[in-house]
Each structure stands twice: as C-alpha cells, then as structure tokens.
Design an enzyme around this catalytic site. Sequence first.
Site, PDB file in Angstrom:
ATOM      1  CG  ASP A 165      80.582  47.770 -88.194  1.00  0.00           C
ATOM      2  OD1 ASP A 165      81.061  46.666 -88.537  1.00  0.00           O
ATOM      3  OD2 ASP A 165      79.401  48.097 -88.416  1.00  0.00           O
ATOM      4  CB  SER A 166      84.065  45.738 -91.256  1.00  0.00           C
ATOM      5  OG  SER A 166      82.684  45.520 -91.540  1.00  0.00           O
ATOM      6  N   GLY A 167      82.629  48.658 -91.703  1.00  0.00           N
ATOM      7  CA  GLY A 167      82.107  49.495 -92.778  1.00  0.00           C
ATOM      8  C   GLY A 167      81.026  48.789 -93.584  1.00  0.00           C
ATOM      9  N   GLY A 168      80.863  47.482 -93.355  1.00  0.00           N
ATOM     10  CA  GLY A 168      79.860  46.726 -94.111  1.00  0.00           C
ATOM     11  C   GLY A 168      78.478  47.359 -94.007  1.00  0.00           C
ATOM     12  CE1 TYR A 169      72.572  48.520 -90.801  1.00  0.00           C
ATOM     13  CE2 TYR A 169      73.634  50.499 -89.968  1.00  0.00           C
ATOM     14  CZ  TYR A 169      72.488  49.788 -90.247  1.00  0.00           C
ATOM     15  OH  TYR A 169      71.260  50.336 -89.992  1.00  0.00           O
ATOM     16  CG  ASP A 194      78.593  42.577 -92.213  1.00  0.00           C
ATOM     17  OD1 ASP A 194      79.249  43.620 -92.422  1.00  0.00           O
ATOM     18  OD2 ASP A 194      77.609  42.544 -91.461  1.00  0.00           O
ATOM     19  CD  GLN A 225      74.453  40.128 -91.947  1.00  0.00           C
ATOM     20  OE1 GLN A 225      73.221  40.171 -91.917  1.00  0.00           O
ATOM     21  NE2 GLN A 225      75.216  41.168 -91.565  1.00  0.00           N
ATOM     22  N   GLY A 234      72.530  42.496 -89.207  1.00  0.00           N
ATOM     23  CA  GLY A 234      71.356  42.479 -90.075  1.00  0.00           C
ATOM     24  C   GLY A 234      70.027  42.463 -89.352  1.00  0.00           C
ATOM     25  CG  ASP A 255      76.666  49.196 -82.073  1.00  0.00           C
ATOM     26  OD1 ASP A 255      76.459  50.226 -82.727  1.00  0.00           O
ATOM     27  OD2 ASP A 255      76.499  48.046 -82.559  1.00  0.00           O
ATOM     28  CB  CYS A 309      69.453  60.698 -62.719  1.00  0.00           C
ATOM     29  SG  CYS A 309      70.781  60.600 -63.934  1.00  0.00           S
ATOM     30  CB  CYS A 319      73.842  61.962 -65.299  1.00  0.00           C
ATOM     31  SG  CYS A 319      72.572  63.190 -65.705  1.00  0.00           S
ATOM     32  CB  CYS A 362      70.093  64.567 -63.104  1.00  0.00           C
ATOM     33  SG  CYS A 362      69.044  64.063 -64.494  1.00  0.00           S
ATOM     34  CG  HIS A 409      69.617  62.054 -68.495  1.00  0.00           C
ATOM     35  ND1 HIS A 409      69.529  61.881 -67.131  1.00  0.00           N
ATOM     36  CD2 HIS A 409      68.576  61.357 -69.029  1.00  0.00           C
ATOM     37  CE1 HIS A 409      68.470  61.143 -66.854  1.00  0.00           C
ATOM     38  NE2 HIS A 409      67.871  60.798 -67.992  1.00  0.00           N
TER      39      HIS A 409
END
Lengths: 392, 392
Positions: free
Chosen positions: B95-99, B149, B191, B218, B268, B306, B308, B311, B337
Amino acid sequence: MADLNNFCLRQTCPVSGARVGELVTAHGLVPTPVFLPVGSQGTVKTLTPEEVKGIGLKMVLANTYHLYLRPGIEVVDRMGGLHKFMAWDGAILTDSGGYQVFSLAPLRRVSDEGVTFRSHIDGSEHFLTPELAIQYQEVLGADIIMVLDECSAYDDSFEKVQEAMVRTHQWAERCRKAQRRDDQTLYAIIQGGVFPQLRRQSAEYLTSLGFSGYAIGGLSVGEPKEVTLAMVEETAALLPGDKPRYLMGVGSPEDIVEGVARGIDIFDSALPTRVARNGALFTWQGRRNIRNAAFSRMEQSLVPDCDCYTCRTFSAAYLHHLFKSEELLAYRLATIHNLKFIHDLMNKIRSAILSGTFSAFKEGFRANYRPTDEQARFNQKQKWLKSRNRFK
Amino acid sequence: MADLNNFCLRQTCPVSGARVGELVTAHGLVPTPVFLPVGSQGTVKTLTPEEVKGIGLKMVLANTYHLYLRPGIEVVDRMGGLHKFMAWDGAILTDSGGYQVFSLAPLRRVSDEGVTFRSHIDGSEHFLTPELAIQYQEVLGADIIMVLDECSAYDDSFEKVQEAMVRTHQWAERCRKAQRRDDQTLYAIIQGGVFPQLRRQSAEYLTSLGFSGYAIGGLSVGEPKEVTLAMVEETAALLPGDKPRYLMGVGSPEDIVEGVARGIDIFDSALPTRVARNGALFTWQGRRNIRNAAFSRMEQSLVPDCDCYTCRTFSAAYLHHLFKSEELLAYRLATIHNLKFIHDLMNKIRSAILSGTFSAFKEGFRANYRPTDEQARFNQKQKWLKSRNRFK
C-alpha cells in the site's frame, strides 16, 4: 523402587573430569553433557515442539509448580499426560516445584510435613508435600522427576541452611517411598548453600540412600561465580561416577563450560531463552544486543557461520528491525538462535571430550568468549524475578 | 508505462457476478478471489515466511508508510529489496501509505502537492507526495503497488469527501507519470466516501485513465455494513471486467463472502491476525474465544475437521492454557489457524464459483456462520487503532 540403568558413562577426561555419556529414557537417548531448555508452563517460550526438535534438542524441562497452578495436574491428566498435552515426544524432566515455591510464591510457611504457599498468579493458598510432589510428577509423566527440596537463600545463616538441608534429606527419603511408577527415574537434590561442610554432608547422606541421579541445587542464586564453581567442584567430587549429575539453574555458555569441566552432565536454565527475548544473542565472542544501531544495516546474519534457521534465513538488519518494531517474530527468531548456539556448544564440548582435547577447547573458548558482567546479569535476573513475583 | 497483462479472468458466476481468476506476478501466480494477510512492517505478525507459505498463501501485503518510517526505505534498498529483506519469495502488494497517513499519523496537513504528517513512532515530521510514494514502492519492489490517495473519514461532509476525491484523482495521474519500473503493476484507488454519486464519478474518471487494477478505498472505516456493501456493488459495476478489483481493508469471513458476491477479486485486512492474538478463532459457526472456560478441558482441537498445524497438533485445552498463561506461542498458533481458515474459505469460494454453485455455497455459509456483532467489532478496532496512535 528398582534402580533403572538410566545412564551410560562413555568417557571421562583424565585432566578435568569432564564426562561424556548418555541418558536412557522411554522417550529416546539423550547424549550428555546436555542443556535442557526451560518450558515451565508446558512450552519452551515462543517455540513449537517441531522447532525445539529441529534445533536438535532431545529433552526439555517443565515445572510441576507452574503446571499444578495452571492448567492444573488434573487437566494434564485428562489430556493424556504432559508429553501428549504439549505434543512433545522427546524426553522431559520435571522439577518438583521446590525452587519455585521458594523463589516465586509469596507468603510461604515450611514445616516438616510440607510447605504452604500462595499462588503467584491469584494469591490462592496451596499445600505441597514430598508425597504430593511425587504424585503430581507421576501424573505429568516426565522421564526424570525430582525430589521436593527446601531451597535456602544466598544470605541465609549456617543454621538456617543446615535446617533446610536436613529437611531436604527427610523429604528425599519420603519422595523415594512415595514413588509408584517404575518408568520414571528420581533424582535427589543436594543442598547446603555455600558451606562446603554442609555440601559434603548432603552429598554423603543422599548418595548413601542411592538415587538414580543427583542434582546440585541452591546455587546460582546470587553468590559470586567463584563460590558457585567451588561448591560444584566440592560436591561433584563426592558423587558416584556412574550416576548423572545435574547442576540446576545454570545455563550461560561460560558457566556450562566450567560446569562440564567439573564433571556435570545436565544443565538447565531460562537464561538463554530469557535474554534472547531481551535481544541479547550469543556469539562465540560473547553476547551481542541486536537492538544496537551497529546492526541496523548489517546484511550478513549475526553469526555468519551459524546454521540456525534465523542466521540461515535473515540478515542481522532484519532481526534488528523486528526488535525495534517490537514484532513477536523477533523473540522467536532470537530464541531459536540462542538455543541452537547452546546446542552447538554442547556438541563441541562432547566432541572435544571424546577426542581428548577438552582442556584445549575450554582454553580456546575462554580466550574468545567475553562473559557478561556478573553484576549486570544478576541485576537483570532479579528484575525479571521481581516482575513476575506479584499477583496478576 | 505499458499495461501488463497481469490478470486472467477464468470464470464469472452468471447469477452473482462472483469471479475466479489469476494474478500473474514475477513471484508466481495468485489465484483469485484472494485474501492478503497483512505484514505492514515486513512480517506477517508472529509467523515466519515458511509458515505463511505452509498455510498456502501466495501473496502478502506490506506497507510503505511503516517501512518508510522504520527501518527506512534506504535500509530495505541496501538489503536487496523487500522480498529479500523479509525472506519471502512469493508475491507482495504494497500500500502507498495513504490510508496510514490518514489513520495513524497525528497532525497531518494536506495540500495539492502532498501530505505533511508526523510519525506515530517518534513525532518526527515527514512529507509524502504521489511521486515519492511511487519512488519508495519501486525501491521496495513489490509486485503490485498502489497510488497515493487521500482517505476521507466516515463522517466527512460531501464537499470534503469530494475535495479529497478530486485530489486522489490528480495524485493518481501523477503516480502513473512517476512510474519508472515496468515489472510492477500499479492500481488506482477509487474514493468517494459513502456518496454513490462520487463513487461513480471516481470509478469513471480513474478507469478512463486506464490502470492495471482498481481498488475500492475508504470503506470499512465505521459505516454500517449495508452501506459498505451498497458502495461496493455500486462501484464494482462500473469497473472493467478484465481488470482485478481490490476491496481494501476488508477481511472478516462474512464480509469476504459478500464482497466476492459483488465481483471483488482481492481482499486484505489485519482482522484475522489481530483477533487471533486476542484469542478469537474462526470456526464455520462463527468466532470463538479460546479463553472461554468451556475450552479448558476440551481434548479435541477447536475445529476438529481443520487441518491447520494448530488443530492437527494441539487440543483446544492446550491452546486455552497457552492463552491463559500469556505464552507467546499462543498468538502464533491462533494466527496460523485463522489464516488457514480464511485460506480454506477462499478455496471453497473458488471451487463453488468454478462449479457454478456459488449462490448455494453463500447461502450455506450464511446459514451456519454467525457474524460478530458489528458494533462490538467496530469498537474493538477503534480501541486498537487508538492504542497504536500515540508517540512511544
């Protein structure tokens, strides 16, 4: 109880008395001298059983005191015993809880019958006897179990230490009598503080009873390093050659080398894993703090010739970054490195003894390895113990 | 910059618009719909790269904001780029860092030129522009990079959201022009807050410029769930069918299923790993808190079917014990898990779309899975953000 043939002595260094042998357990052979990583609560902190095994370790230490308080002996029993509960099919040694009652629990009262103490977790009151210590350890099901002992403090008077020693002797006898399972080996614990006369007395008395192994307890509790080593030397000389000797609570690289030189076969200590989580990593020149700015741009691993997972995979700069960022992965990668370092040290020690070059190895190690300042180390440990020794 | 053929659409559900495809990256093929675990600081919290891979994950998210502040872009450059630094040879999206500038950093000032902000770590002042965001991401070397953004808050006015949107559009163009490497694909970020009119405008404008992929930014910032889904539906319908669509910051099982049903390919979120460290584990019936006393004696694993590592290896009682004892291994076993659960969910979703049974799958999932109360979840996230958003 039949005395199991649980130890094979392979070779003894004619110069120093350093020994190579093998512990025989229901969960595999354990070459000695051996270092046991500490997994008090049923986990070697931060690591899975596979990782512990991947390092090469074949035996771990767990703690009756911790497991009794949480999750409770009965829960471990329902889960099929400690090996199954923690998914570890290697060997386990459980400490009886003696040391923890005297170092962690507040408000304890000792009588000949046993010890009343409060939980360091919730303040609840509990009563532990030699018989219960054995009963709990039989349920946990470790391969090696320990007698209940009364630990003295470093500054206790001769009379007080003597009294605790005599009680430890009586408790050792009661532990032997309480033992029901014949697939666990029971070790006695020699006490006597820093008084050579008491150490001799304790060693003579307990060896006369005939245990499968002998631990030296009550050391590394604040006394100067020379005193520790003098006591180890004094005591080890009085122990039967064909039984394993276990120096409890000792685990810095420099102390292990000295202990081996005095005929010790087994070591345990939380030190390598505890200092790892503080960012102190072992190198053959001494400990290094990975948080130091010098590592922020180091492309190589911290110890370039180390083949632990951490050094094989990551740069020192990355490990530095994880520590500065307080990422949980940091503590784990450092733990893997420090335990692998100790494991490699034990391998080197064994090879040296077998090839008759242990004295040279020891001199070479001492020439390169700069030990951590003793007072700094002691202060750090006290700070750590203090931080734990409170109700949560 | 040449538009890379970085996405192959395989199949679209005729009923819902759910899609199956494949991202083509220099670090492998990534089947979609895909969930990216968050590794902001160059590590998926508590896990080694081998463990992430062992779960089956092929792509992770890292963060320009975090890595710029610590260890610094230049350090990662010296270490040979982000893949090498974190020893991850799978795909990476940064990610660009905007958020993060708008959610973590205190005291920011935005102008058309860029954004001035203070570090949440030490309060130091920094200036970020679209050109710098691209430059930093080219040095980090992720496979997919994001435009800078300006993120609006949920309660911002129409005018404020519109202003941020227009600036985001200008910055997106500047990011495109600043791109030098042709082996990374650049995604735009749509946005427009919770205003359908602005979302449409943003989607139309950015698609007219032609990016390799489109993110919906956003959202999931406090608005009601129905609003999130309405905005996703509105926006996704306007995006070109042959480009990947990425819904940023969304990652609960129930939201992923709804997002896929609206044509989303990439998700994500820190949620699965964050709640794992709090002891909340996913089951097909909803989240369960492993600290609950009900698990203290449960011999089975938490989710018996499960497969994993957690488990497969440990009882629910052991995991409960590790959490109650605050053992670091607990956080890691829970993380494994939850990520495996999400990975299994994505596999089930893909199979259902390919076999033309996605609608039935979705109904079956919703009938069984009881989502966590939305307000409780929002409060928990705010608490977490607040705990981070301070100088250390």
